[in-house]
Design a protein around this motif. Structure first.
Motif, PDB file in Angstrom:
ATOM      1  N   SER A   1       1.150  -1.784  -4.934  1.00 22.37           N
ATOM      2  CA  SER A   1       1.602  -3.109  -4.505  1.00 22.37           C
ATOM      3  C   SER A   1       3.048  -3.069  -4.028  1.00 22.37           C
ATOM      4  O   SER A   1       3.401  -3.674  -3.018  1.00 22.37           O
ATOM      5  CB  SER A   1       1.479  -4.122  -5.647  1.00 22.37           C
TER       6      SER A   1
ATOM      7  N   ARG B   1       3.237  -1.039  -0.657  1.00 26.41           N
ATOM      8  CA  ARG B   1       2.168  -1.300   0.313  1.00 26.41           C
ATOM      9  C   ARG B   1       2.639  -1.213   1.762  1.00 26.41           C
ATOM     10  O   ARG B   1       1.930  -0.703   2.590  1.00 26.41           O
ATOM     11  CB  ARG B   1       1.457  -2.603  -0.007  1.00 26.41           C
TER      12      ARG B   1
ATOM     13  N   ILE C   1      -0.828  -0.088   3.254  1.00 30.42           N
ATOM     14  CA  ILE C   1      -1.958  -0.707   2.561  1.00 30.42           C
ATOM     15  C   ILE C   1      -2.003  -2.183   2.914  1.00 30.42           C
ATOM     16  O   ILE C   1      -0.994  -2.879   2.829  1.00 30.42           O
ATOM     17  CB  ILE C   1      -1.820  -0.533   1.027  1.00 30.42           C
TER      18      ILE C   1
END
Length: 174
Positions: free
Chosen positions: A45, A48, A53
């Motif tokens: 996260s 990312r 991502i």
């Protein structure tokens, strides 16, 4: 890049040599070696943008938070405004609930170390839902913590049982 078609459980799919190499590398990992999925989630996260991502790739783990909140709606009362919108919010609420249930700091810390902080917080949320049926929340958490390393405790069945007990009502208020 060489590509060939292979049959997978999902039908015939193209497979690159890089994917085959990755499968062999994965097969060489010794059994019993584990990865903390929540640490991977937090790291992914945070990185990312660097890793490229997309939000969609992290949505599965975010969906688990929604499931926890549907199975354990009582935990939301322990956050300001009654909103739990992230795992961090759930963990903060679990600390408040932990002390309210009489679970000692060491029992909760042990659960965090063994299960991971997210799973420990979700377990506290489950215990809160069934607090009227549990004589010693601290003892129960310690028992679950002891069972977790051997694979004798998994959060999934506990959440599903609560969903059934709540009639699968999805009483999510966020």
């Amino acid at each position: 890049m060489q590509v060939g078609n292979v049959t997978t459980p999902f039908g015939r799919r193209p497979m690159t040599l890089a994917l085959v190499k990755r499968q062999f590398t994965t097969a060489e990992i010794k059994s019993g070696k584990t990865a903390d999925k929540w640490k991977v989630f937090r790291d992914a996260s945070q990185a990312r943008a660097l890793l490229g991502i997309q939000d969609r790739g992290l949505a599965v783990l975010d969906a688990l938070l929604t499931l926890v909140l549907q199975a354990c709606p009582e935990i939301m009362m322990y956050r300001p405004g009654g909103a739990v919108s992230s795992w961090r919010d759930l963990m903060a609420a679990a600390v408040v609930v932990r002390s309210m249930l009489g679970v000692g700091p060491s029992a909760y810390q042990d659960a965090c170390e063994v299960m991971g902080p997210e799973n420990a917080a979700a377990t506290i949320a489950c215990i809160l839902e069934r607090a009227g049926h549990i004589n010693s929340a601290g003892g129960y958490l310690r028992d679950l913590t002891a069972k977790a390393p051997q694979g004798e405790f998994s959060l999934g069945p506990m959440l599903m049982a609560l969903m059934r007990a709540n009639g699968g009502s999805g009483r999510l208020a966020s």
